[in-house]
Design an enzyme around this catalytic site. Sequence first.
Site, PDB file in Angstrom:
ATOM      1  N   GLU A  17       6.686   2.752  -9.629  1.00  0.00           N
ATOM      2  CA  GLU A  17       5.500   1.964  -9.260  1.00  0.00           C
ATOM      3  C   GLU A  17       4.870   1.387 -10.522  1.00  0.00           C
ATOM      4  OE1 GLU A  17       2.476   3.784  -6.532  1.00  0.00           O
ATOM      5  OE2 GLU A  17       1.051   2.906  -7.961  1.00  0.00           O
ATOM      6  N   HIS A  25       2.742  -1.114   0.454  1.00  0.00           N
ATOM      7  CA  HIS A  25       1.408  -0.521   0.326  1.00  0.00           C
ATOM      8  C   HIS A  25       1.426   0.693   1.256  1.00  0.00           C
ATOM      9  CE1 HIS A  25      -2.997  -0.226   0.343  1.00  0.00           C
ATOM     10  NE2 HIS A  25      -3.029  -1.104  -0.665  1.00  0.00           N
ATOM     11  N   GLU A  61       2.000  10.704  -7.427  1.00  0.00           N
ATOM     12  CA  GLU A  61       1.204  10.810  -8.647  1.00  0.00           C
ATOM     13  C   GLU A  61       0.370  12.077  -8.659  1.00  0.00           C
ATOM     14  OE1 GLU A  61      -1.076   7.197  -9.123  1.00  0.00           O
ATOM     15  OE2 GLU A  61       0.710   6.018  -9.623  1.00  0.00           O
ATOM     16  N   HIS A  74       3.672  10.072  -0.864  1.00  0.00           N
ATOM     17  CA  HIS A  74       2.665   9.399  -1.684  1.00  0.00           C
ATOM     18  C   HIS A  74       1.383  10.222  -1.813  1.00  0.00           C
ATOM     19  CE1 HIS A  74       1.724   5.503  -3.644  1.00  0.00           C
ATOM     20  NE2 HIS A  74       0.474   5.739  -3.273  1.00  0.00           N
ATOM     21  N   TYR A  76      -0.501  -1.080   6.026  1.00  0.00           N
ATOM     22  CA  TYR A  76       0.261  -2.334   5.902  1.00  0.00           C
ATOM     23  C   TYR A  76       1.729  -2.145   6.284  1.00  0.00           C
ATOM     24  CZ  TYR A  76      -3.884  -4.187   3.688  1.00  0.00           C
ATOM     25  OH  TYR A  76      -5.168  -4.597   3.454  1.00  0.00           O
TER      26      TYR A  76
HETATM   27  C1  IDC Z   1      -4.254   1.659  -4.254  1.00  0.00           C
HETATM   28  C2  IDC Z   1      -4.262   0.449  -3.367  1.00  0.00           C
HETATM   29  C3  IDC Z   1      -5.627   0.257  -2.775  1.00  0.00           C
HETATM   30  C4  IDC Z   1      -6.045   1.540  -2.082  1.00  0.00           C
HETATM   31  C5  IDC Z   1      -5.967   2.715  -3.055  1.00  0.00           C
HETATM   32  C6  IDC Z   1      -6.312   4.036  -2.443  1.00  0.00           C
HETATM   33  O1  IDC Z   1      -3.882  -0.688  -4.119  1.00  0.00           O
HETATM   34  O2  IDC Z   1      -5.647  -0.825  -1.877  1.00  0.00           O
HETATM   35  O3  IDC Z   1      -7.366   1.417  -1.595  1.00  0.00           O
HETATM   36  O4  IDC Z   1      -4.666   2.798  -3.573  1.00  0.00           O
HETATM   37  O5  IDC Z   1      -5.434   4.365  -1.431  1.00  0.00           O
HETATM   38  C7  IDC Z   1      -1.671   4.040  -7.860  1.00  0.00           C
HETATM   39  C8  IDC Z   1      -1.321   4.584  -6.539  1.00  0.00           C
HETATM   40  C9  IDC Z   1      -1.517   3.554  -5.467  1.00  0.00           C
HETATM   41  C10 IDC Z   1      -2.758   2.718  -5.733  1.00  0.00           C
HETATM   42  C11 IDC Z   1      -2.493   1.933  -6.986  1.00  0.00           C
HETATM   43  C12 IDC Z   1      -3.630   0.957  -7.343  1.00  0.00           C
HETATM   44  O6  IDC Z   1      -0.015   5.121  -6.500  1.00  0.00           O
HETATM   45  O7  IDC Z   1      -1.620   4.227  -4.240  1.00  0.00           O
HETATM   46  O8  IDC Z   1      -2.924   1.855  -4.652  1.00  0.00           O
HETATM   47  N1  IDC Z   1      -2.262   2.855  -8.078  1.00  0.00           N
HETATM   48  O9  IDC Z   1      -4.823   1.641  -7.535  1.00  0.00           O
HETATM   49  N2  IDC Z   1      -1.492   4.628  -9.034  1.00  0.00           N
HETATM   50  C13 IDC Z   1      -2.014   3.863  -9.991  1.00  0.00           C
HETATM   51  C14 IDC Z   1      -2.515   2.721  -9.406  1.00  0.00           C
END
Ligand code: IDC
Length: 523
Positions: free
Chosen positions: A451, A260, A363, A325, A265
Amino acid sequence: MKRTGALFLAVFLLLSTLVLPGRAVDFPDVTPGSWYEAPVTALADAGALTGFPDGTFRPGATISWAEYVTIIARQAGLTTVPTSTSHWAAGYLQAALNAGWYDWDELPPDNVSGWDAPISRQLAVKVVMKALLPDARGNYSDWQPRISDFSALNGRYYDVTFAAYAAGVAQGDDRGQFRPAASLTRAEACALIHRAAQKANAAGGSDPVPVPTAPVESPVPSPAATVTGGVSKHGWLHVEGTQLTGEKGEAVALHGMSSHGLQWYGQYASKEAMAATAAYGANVYRVAMYTAEGGYLSDKSLADKAFAAVDAAIENDLYVILDWHILSDGNPQSNQEQAVEFFDRASKRYAQVPNVLYEICNEPNGGVTWTGNVKPYAQAVIPVIRANSPQSVILVGSPTWSQDLHQVQKSPLDFGNVMYTLHFYAGTHGQWLRDRVDAALKAGLPVFVSEWGTSRADGSGGVFLTESAQWLDFLDSRGISWCNWSLCDKGETSAALRPGAPSSGPWSEEQLSESGKFVFSRF
Ligand code: IDC
C-alpha cells in the site's frame, strides 16, 4: 455374542460383494440400452465391481466414499495396504490416501462412519482424476465460464475440475451445472470412472471421449488476453532471496491497485473495474477487508464480498492480495482467533489457486512491537495458511503502520515465501524510509509495498507526484512490487477516480483523478 457375530458376517459379505471382482453379471436392474449400461458392464467385466448379493446393481442408489474409491482402486490396480481398521474398504482407502488421491482432511482415516457417507461430486472428480489421469490439465479461462454454478465450487477443486472438463471426464448437466457438493448415483459414478479409464487407455491421437458441446455463453470478454505479466505467464510465485519470482525463476514485480474499504467501496472491486485497471497494465489487485470500522469483525458476510473480489481478480488473470485490514484495531493479536478462522477458510477455498497472496495484518500500530506482538501473531496465522496452501506467498506487516522493517530485520520469521510489507505516503514519508528499505534488503528481508499513496498519510493533501515518482523509481530499481491506495471515487486525493466515476469502467481521462492518471501510467 453369537448373533452379533453373525450379523457382522452378513454385513461384511453384503458390503464386500458390492465391489469384489467376479464374473460379469447381467444385472436385472441395468436397463439394456440405458445411458449407463455400457460403463457399468465394462467395469463389471474388468472386475472392478459386482452387484449386491441379490444380483441387483441399484443404479439409482447414492454411492459412498468406500464404494467409489474401491471401484477406482480396482480399476487402477492399486494394491491394498494393511490397516488397523476393520472396515471392509480400509485397505483400499488407506492405499488411496497414501497415493495422494485425496487428502487427510477430506476423509480423515479415523472417521470410519464417513467412509459409508456419500462422496461429493467435486471430490469424486478429484479422486478419479488423481488416480487415472494425474497429468490432465484444463484452463480456468476455458472452463470457468461453462460451469454455470461455478461459485459453488470450492477453490481447492478448481484445477482438478477444469482438468476433468477438459478431458471430457466431467460434464455439466443440461443447465451447465456441476453441482460440486451434491452426491452421485452408482450409475453416474460408473460413467465418470469409465470415461476416465477410457481416456487413460486411449492411444495417442484418437479420442473416444466426447467433449462437452454447447458452452454456456461467455459472461465477459476475456481481458486476460490483454494483461501482460499476469498469472498465466508467471504461475505460482515464490521468493528467492529478497526477490519475488515466477514459476520459471524469473524476477516478477507486481503493480496494481488496492481497493478502498470493501464495506464502503466494494463496487470498485468488481470484475469490470479490475478488467479496466488491468487494461492499463496492472497485474495485481489488493482486496482490503477492514476488520474494524464496520468491517469483518462486525459483519462476517464481508468475507463473501472479499471472496467475490478475489474470484473477480482470478477471472482477470490478476494476482490478488487478500488483506486483513487492521487499522484502528492496532494490535493484530486482539482478533487473532478471528484471523486464524478467516485465513483457514480462505486458504482452503483458494488452496490450488496460484493467484492469491495473503496479507495477514495491514498496519499494526498503537505501541505494538515486532517481537512482542506481530511476530507471535504471524507465527500463529502462517502455519494455518500453509497447511492448506503450502506454496502461497504471505505478506506480513510491521509496527508503526508497516514502517518498522528495522525491527523485523533483527528477528525475521522462520518461514519461506514470506515478504514484509512497507507502506508509504509520498506527502509524508521520504528518504529516511527509503533508506530503511535499503537496509532491510541488505539484511536479506524481502520487501513488498502492498500500500502506498500519492497523498499525505491521512489519504488527502497534495497530490505529491514528484515525490511519488521518486519513490516508484526507487522501487523499480530494486524490483519491488506495489499496490496504490486506492481504487474508488471518494473525495480524497489518494482516490484514483473522481467522484461519480462508474464502478464498471473503462474510465475516460476526465473520470480519473490526478492521482489515478499518474498511477495508471506507471503500471
Ligand atoms: C483511509 C481512507 C479513508 C478512511 C480511513 C479510515 O483513505 O477514506 O476514512 O482510511 O478508515 C493507511 C491505511 C488506509 C488509510 C490510508 C489513508 O491502510 O486504510 O485509508 N492509510 O489514510 N495507512 C496509511 C495511510
